[in-house]
Design an enzyme around this catalytic site. Structure first.
Site, mmCIF file in Angstrom:
data_model
loop_
_atom_site.group_PDB
_atom_site.id
_atom_site.type_symbol
_atom_site.label_atom_id
_atom_site.label_comp_id
_atom_site.label_asym_id
_atom_site.label_seq_id
_atom_site.Cartn_x
_atom_site.Cartn_y
_atom_site.Cartn_z
ATOM 1 N N CYS A 102 0.729 -1.200 0.105
ATOM 2 C CA CYS A 102 -0.044 -0.016 -0.120
ATOM 3 C C CYS A 102 0.901 1.258 -0.094
ATOM 4 C CB CYS A 102 -1.051 -0.008 0.961
ATOM 5 S SG CYS A 102 -1.802 1.397 1.117
ATOM 6 N N LEU A 103 1.047 1.939 -1.101
ATOM 7 C CA LEU A 103 1.884 2.883 -1.433
ATOM 8 C C LEU A 103 1.099 3.838 -2.312
ATOM 9 C CD1 LEU A 103 4.784 4.263 -0.477
ATOM 10 C CD2 LEU A 103 5.668 3.041 -2.388
#
Length: 175
Positions: A102-103
């Site tokens: 999750c970036l």
């Protein structure tokens, strides 16, 4: 008809003169490999569009660990972010146990002006400052929010190789 044409194109390996390939070549040559936190490897030396990146954080909760990420760059690059997965199972609020990351720069904040270096910088930042407010691993995020000391112990236990709750982690500590 357009869909079948797209499928044919995506199955082809990217040509060495395609804009995506040339851009990846440039991006990879710009990566600071002197940075002791990062190492690139190519499972297939003739394929720059698929590579592995090793990150060894030198500060924070994950100091001393070694984390391997698989990068897959499509021929839509740089208009599409690279696909990145963490090969090392890690106890982290922003990386789930399947290796999904999750970036923001891999999702809604991606822009063609960004580069593979931008992604590497983002990954390094995730290890320095895990973000419990945008979690993929909710349990790790809750522990980080409610009990930093326990979070730190869980990270160390996972990096040494062992169980955190029901989940087993392979050793990824360098020393």
């Amino acid at each position: 008809h357009k869909k079948s044409q797209e499928n044919k194109n995506s199955n082809k390996s990217t040509s060495k003169s395609s804009p995506a390939y040339l851009r990846v070549q440039k991006d990879l040559s710009d990566i600071d490999t002197k940075n002791h936190c990062t190492r690139l490897t190519y499972p297939n030396p003739n394929d720059l569009m698929n590579f592995k990146l090793a990150i060894a954080p030198d500060e924070g909760f994950y100091k001393g660990g070694l984390f391997i990420f698989n990068f897959h760059v499509t021929d839509q690059y740089p208009h599409e972010a690279p696909k990145v997965k963490c090969e090392t199972k890690v106890y982290h609020p922003n990386i789930d146990l399947e290796g999904n990351v999750c970036l923001n720069v891999l999702r809604e904040d991606w822009k063609p002006v960004l580069s593979i270096n931008s992604v590497i910088y983002g990954l390094q930042l995730l290890f320095q400052e895990p973000n419990p407010d945008d979690p993929l691993n909710r349990e790790a995020a809750e522990v980080l929010k409610s009990n930093r000391r326990l979070f730190e112990q869980n990270v160390l236990r996972s990096m040494r190789g062992g169980y955190v709750g029901e989940e087993y982690f392979e050793k990824c500590l360098l020393k």
